[in-house]
Scaffold this motif. Structure first.
Motif, mmCIF file in Angstrom:
data_model
loop_
_atom_site.group_PDB
_atom_site.id
_atom_site.type_symbol
_atom_site.label_atom_id
_atom_site.label_comp_id
_atom_site.label_asym_id
_atom_site.label_seq_id
_atom_site.Cartn_x
_atom_site.Cartn_y
_atom_site.Cartn_z
ATOM 1 N N VAL A 101 -13.615 25.960 -35.554
ATOM 2 C CA VAL A 101 -12.280 26.566 -35.532
ATOM 3 C C VAL A 101 -11.579 26.345 -36.873
ATOM 4 N N LEU A 103 -12.945 26.021 -39.836
ATOM 5 C CA LEU A 103 -13.511 26.911 -40.853
ATOM 6 C C LEU A 103 -12.989 28.337 -40.678
ATOM 7 N N VAL A 104 -12.938 28.807 -39.422
ATOM 8 C CA VAL A 104 -12.479 30.176 -39.179
ATOM 9 C C VAL A 104 -11.018 30.324 -39.616
ATOM 10 N N ALA A 107 -10.691 30.280 -43.343
ATOM 11 C CA ALA A 107 -11.185 31.511 -43.956
ATOM 12 C C ALA A 107 -10.153 32.622 -43.814
ATOM 13 N N GLY A 110 -7.270 31.873 -46.109
ATOM 14 C CA GLY A 110 -7.686 32.090 -47.494
ATOM 15 C C GLY A 110 -7.771 33.569 -47.812
ATOM 16 N N PHE A 111 -8.184 34.369 -46.834
ATOM 17 C CA PHE A 111 -8.312 35.799 -47.086
ATOM 18 C C PHE A 111 -6.937 36.454 -47.227
ATOM 19 N N PHE A 112 -6.002 36.105 -46.344
ATOM 20 C CA PHE A 112 -4.712 36.794 -46.367
ATOM 21 C C PHE A 112 -3.744 36.208 -47.390
ATOM 22 N N TYR A 113 -3.806 34.905 -47.614
ATOM 23 C CA TYR A 113 -2.813 34.291 -48.492
ATOM 24 C C TYR A 113 -3.410 33.827 -49.819
ATOM 25 N N GLY A 114 -4.738 33.812 -49.918
ATOM 26 C CA GLY A 114 -5.341 33.330 -51.158
ATOM 27 C C GLY A 114 -5.372 31.817 -51.177
ATOM 28 N N ASN A 115 -6.219 31.266 -52.052
ATOM 29 C CA ASN A 115 -6.392 29.818 -52.058
ATOM 30 C C ASN A 115 -5.539 29.134 -53.113
ATOM 31 N N GLU A 116 -4.319 29.667 -53.359
ATOM 32 C CA GLU A 116 -3.457 28.967 -54.314
ATOM 33 C C GLU A 116 -2.298 28.303 -53.567
ATOM 34 N N ARG A 118 1.392 27.545 -52.503
ATOM 35 C CA ARG A 118 2.668 28.248 -52.444
ATOM 36 C C ARG A 118 3.756 27.232 -52.146
ATOM 37 N N LEU A 221 -5.845 16.214 -45.551
ATOM 38 C CA LEU A 221 -5.627 14.795 -45.791
ATOM 39 C C LEU A 221 -4.618 14.221 -44.800
#
Lengths: 293, 399
Positions: A101, A103-104, A107, A110-116, A118, A221
Motif C-alpha cells: 500500500v 508503494l502504491v 507512486a 509522485g505521479f500527480f505531485y512530483g517528487n519535489e 512543497r 522518518l
C-alpha cells in the motif's frame, strides 16, 4: 538552564506529534493486531489533499478539515480494499501488504505531485515567544499541544464513555464473543482504521510545517520514529504511546541540541529502543503476558 | 554450518522426551520434527554440488552470449540473489522478519571497501602493463577475495549482534528494531568522516586477471566473480536448509513451544538463522561494492531493505528458487518498464514522472495481490504449471 528549558518545551512539542502518530498505530494494533506500515503514506496522502484544497481555496482551515476527513476515508479504503483480505495465519502478511500500500500511494503521489518538496503552511506564527528572557514556545507549539490534547481527550472519551467505544474494545479483546453478543466486529475494525488514519493525518498536518515540507516520503522518518515510540511504550497501551512519543521527542531534541549533531538523533532513538526492549521485550507499559501454550 | 544430507536425514524424533503420547502438545512436537519424506538417496551435498557446478557452467556460457551491459546486469542479479536468498531463509523458513537487511549489506560492502583499500596501501600491489605499454602499479588480484571474505565476516558479527537482540523479540517488536537498524546504519555513514558522506568510499579494485587477455571485457569478469560467489552462497544455503539446522528453523517457525519440547533451543536456532542470513546478505553487499567500485549510502537505503522483502515475497517465500525469481524481478522489471516508457511517446514531463513511479506502483500492486491471492509467489505458480504439464503428458499413457 535557559537552553534546557527551550529544548524541553520544543522537544515536548515535537514529542506531542510523535505521540499522536504513535497513538494512531496503537489504535490499529489494538483493533486488528496489525502494525500499519502504511500509516505514514496514508497521512502524507491526506496532507497532499489538504495542500491542494488550501492552494485552490486559500483557506488553511478548510484544508485542515479535508486532511482529517480524507484520513478517515483513506483509512476505510485501505482496510476495505486490501487489509481485510489478509490472512491472519502468517503475521508477516499484513506487514507486506501494508508495504505494498505504501508503494502504491507513494507512486500515485509522485505521479500527480512530483517528487519535489512543497512548502507546508503553518496555521500559526512559528516565532518563539519569550517569557522574561527565557525563550519558551511559539504560538504554533501551543496549537500543537492543544490539538494533540484534544485528540487524546476525545479518544479517551470515546473508549471509556460511549457505547461505540465499548463495542470497539470488546471486539478487539474477544472478537468471537462480541460477535455472539451482536457486535458488528468487522465494522468496528473498519472504524478503528478510520479513526487511526485520521489521527495519523492530524499528526502529519502538525509536523510537516516544522520539517522540510510536503514530499511523498516526508512521513517515512516520522513513521519510524513514532513506531519506535509506540514500541517503547508497548504497542497495546495508549498511555504508553503518549509517554513514548513525548520521551522520544525529548531525546531527539536533547541529542541534537547539546551535541549540535542532528545526524546523531536517529542512532540515539535506536539505542533507546534497544535498551527498553532488551529490558522489557514487550515495551514499557505492556501487561504481564500470560504464558501461552 | 555445512552439515551434509546424511546427518540431515537421520530421524529427529529421537530427541523427543519420552512422554505420554496423549498430550496434544507432544503430538504437535512430533508433527513438527518428523523427518520430511524424502525419496533422495545418497549425499545431498553431492547433489547440490552437481547442480551448482552445472549452473555455473551454464551461466559462464551465457556471459559469452550476452552484450556487456547485460553481463553487468547479470552480476547485479547475483548480488541481489545473495541478499534475497539469505533473507528468505530468515523470513520464510525461520519466521523472523528483518526490515533492515540493507544495513547488513552496508556492513559487508563498506568493510570490503575499507579492507581492500587497506591492503592496497599496505603495499600488496603488482606491476602490470597498461594499454600504452607503460608499467603501472595495480592492486594484487588476490586482494579482492580477501576483502570480500572479511566483508562477510563483518556482516556475520553484525548479524550476531542483531540476532542476539532478535531472539528476545517477536513480531512487530522485531520489525521495529530491524526497521530502526535499517534507517540508522545508512545514516551513520553520513555521520562519521571515514565514510566520506554521500559520496562514499571509492574502492581500489584489482583489474581483471591479465591471463584472460587484453580483449576480455571487464563486465564479463565482474559477472564471473558474481556467479562464483552467488553459486557458493546458494550451495551453502541449500545445504543449510536441508540439514538438521534447516529443520530446526522450520520447527521454530511453526511452533516455538513444540520445538522447544523436542529439544530444540529456540533462541540459538533463531540466532543461527540470523547469522547465516546476514552472512549471505553481507556478501551481497560486498558484491555490490565490487561492481560499483564505490561504497556509498545510496546503495543501501531503507528502500533496498523493503525491495528485498518484496523480492522474496513475490518470488515465493522460503524457497531458494523463489529468491532467484525475486532477484530477477527487482532487476529486470524496472529496466523493462524504463525501456517501455522510452518507447511510448508521451510528453517528456509525463514520461519522467511515469518512469520514476510506474515501477513503484507495479511493485506495490504485485505485493498486495500476490500476498492475498497467491501466497506461494512466482515459484508456486511455476510449480503448478509444471505439475499441470506433467499431468497432461501422463494422462494419455495411463488410459
Amino acid at each position: 538552564m535557559d537552553r534546557f528549558i527551550f529544548l524541553t518545551t520544543d522537544g515536548l512539542s515535537k514529542g506531542a506529534v510523535y505521540a499522536a502518530f504513535a497513538l494512531s498505530l496503537v489504535l490499529i494494533w489494538r483493533a486488528a493486531r496489525i502494525v500499519n506500515f502504511s500509516q505514514g503514506a496514508i497521512a502524507i496522502a491526506s496532507a497532499y489533499l489538504a495542500y491542494t484544497t488550501t492552494v485552490h481555496t486559500g483557506s488553511y482551515w478548510l484544508g485542515f478539515l479535508v486532511a482529517i476527513v480524507s484520513g478517515l476515508i483513506l483509512g476505510v479504503l485501505v482496510e476495505r480494499t486490501a487489509m481485510r483480505f489478509v490472512s491472519h495465519e502468517r503475521p508477516l502478511d499484513s506487514v507486506i501488504v501494508a508495504l505494498g500500500v505504501v508503494l502504491v500511494i507513494q507512486a500515485i503521489l509522485g505521479f500527480f505531485y512530483g517528487n519535489e518538496f512543497r512548502p507546508a503552511q503553518a496555521a500559526f506564527n512559528r516565532e518563539i515567544m519569550r517569557i522574561g528572557s527565557v525563550a519558551m514556545l511559539s504560538q504554533y507549539d501551543l496549537f500543537v499541544f492543544a490539538a494533540v490534547a484534544l485528540l487524546v481527550a476525545l479518544l479517551a472519551l470515546l473508549f471509556a464513555r460511549t457505547r461505540v467505544g465499548l463495542r470497539m474494545r470488546a471486539s478487539a479483546f474477544a472478537p468471537e464473543v462480541s460477535r455472539l453478543l451482536g457486535v458488528n466486529v468487522t465494522r468496528m475494525t473498519t472504524l478503528g482504521w478510520a479513526l487511526a488514519a485520521a489521527a495519523g493525518a492530524l499528526a502529519a498536518m502538525l509536523i510537516l510545517p516544522t520539517e522540510l515540507g510536503l514530499h511523498p516520503n516526508a512521513m517515512d522518518l516520522v513513521f519510524v520514529t513514532s513506531f519506535t515510540a509506540a514500541v517503547v511504550g508497548g504497542l497495546d497501551s495508549p498511555q504508553g504511546a503518549v509517554i513514548g512519543g513525548l520521551a522520544v521527542g525529548l531525546i531527539l531534541n536533547y541529542v541534537t541540541g547539546y551535541t549540535e549533531r542532528p545526524d546523531l538523533a536517529q542512532p540515539a532513538v535506536l539505542v533507546l529502543l534497544l535498551v527498553v526492549l532488551l529490558v522489557r521485550p514487550g515495551g514499557l507499559f505492556s501487561g504481564v503476558a500470560a504464558r501461552q501454550v | 554450518m555445512s552439515t551434509t544430507g546424511q546427518r540431515g536425514t537421520t530421524a529427529q524424533t529421537e530427541q523427543n522426551p519420552a512422554a505420554p503420547a496423549t498430550s496434544s502438545l507432544l503430538g504437535r512436537a512430533l508433527a513438527v520434527t518428523a523427518p520430511a519424506p524424502s525419496g533422495h538417496r545418497g549425499s545431498t551435498l553431492l547433489r547440490h554440488l552437481i547442480v551448482a557446478v552445472v549452473l555455473v557452467a551454464v551461466l559462464i556460457g551465457v556471459t559469452y552470449v550476452l552484450p556487456q551491459f547485460q553481463n553487468y546486469q547479470l552480476a547485479t542479479v547475483l548480488a541481489y540473489l545473495c541478499a534475497t536468498a539469505g533473507l528468505t531463509v530468515l523470513v520464510g523458513l525461520n519466521g523472523q522478519i528483518s526490515l533492515g537487511h540493507a544495513a547488513i549489506m552496508a556492513v559487508g560492502g563498506y568493510t570490503t571497501a575499507f579492507v581492500q583499500n587497506g591492503l592496497v596501501s599496505a603495499g600488496f600491489t603488482t606491476t602490470q602493463k597498461s594499454v600504452f605499454g607503460t608499467p603501472i602499479e595495480t592492486p594484487a588480484g588476490w586482494t579482492i577475495w580477501v576483502s570480500l571474505l572479511v566483508g562477510m565476516l563483518a556482516s556475520i558479527v553484525a548479524g550476531l549482534l542483531i540476532g542476539l537482540a532478535a531472539a528476545r523479540l517477536r513480531g512487530p517488536y522485531l520489525a521495529g528494531v530491524t526497521l530502526a537498524v535499517g534507517v540508522v546504519v545508512p545514516g551513520i555513514t553520513t555521520t562519521f568522516k571515514v565514510f566520506n558522506g554521500d559520496q562514499g568510499v571509492a574502492m581500489k579494485t584489482p583489474p581483471k586477471p591479465a591471463s584472460l587477455g587484453a580483449s576480455f571485457p571487464i563486465e564479463r569478469w565482474q559477472a564471473w566473480v558474481a556467479i562464483l560467489i552467488g553459486a557458493v552462497v546458494m550451495l551453502l544455503l541449500a545445504n543449510l536448509i536441508t540439514s538438521r539446522y534447516g529443520r530446526s528453523f522450520r520447527a521454530v517457525r511453526d511452533d516455538e513451544v513444540a520445538a522447544q519440547l523436542s529439544g530444540i533451543s529456540v533462541a540459538r536456532t533463531q540466532i543461527v538463522a540470523f547469522v547465516a542470513s546476514c552472512a549471505a546478505a553481507g556478501l551481497g553487499g560486498s558484491l555490490f561494492v565490487f561492481l560499483v567500485r564505490n561504497a556509498q549510502p545510496g546503495l543501501f537505503s531503507l528502500n533496498l531493505s523493503l525491495y528485498l522483502i518484496l523480492a522474496i515475497v513475490l518470488g515465493g517465500l522460503g524457497s531458494l528458487a523463489g529468491a532467484v525469481w525475486g532477484a530477477l524481478f527487482i532487476v529486470y522489471v524496472p529496466y523493462l518498464l524504463e525501456r517501455l516508457g522510452e518507447s511510448v511517446s508521451a510528453s517528456p514531463a509525463t514520461e519522467q514522472r511515469l518512469t520514476g513511479n510506474l515501477p513503484l506502483a507495479i511493485f506495490g500492486l504485485a505485493l498486495i495481490l500476490v500476498t492475498i491471492l497467491a501466497p506461494g509467489g512466482i515459484q508456486n505458480l511455476v510449480r503448478r504449471i509444471g505439475g499441470w504439464l506433467r499431468g497432461l503428458t501422463r494422462r494419455p499413457a495411463g488410459e
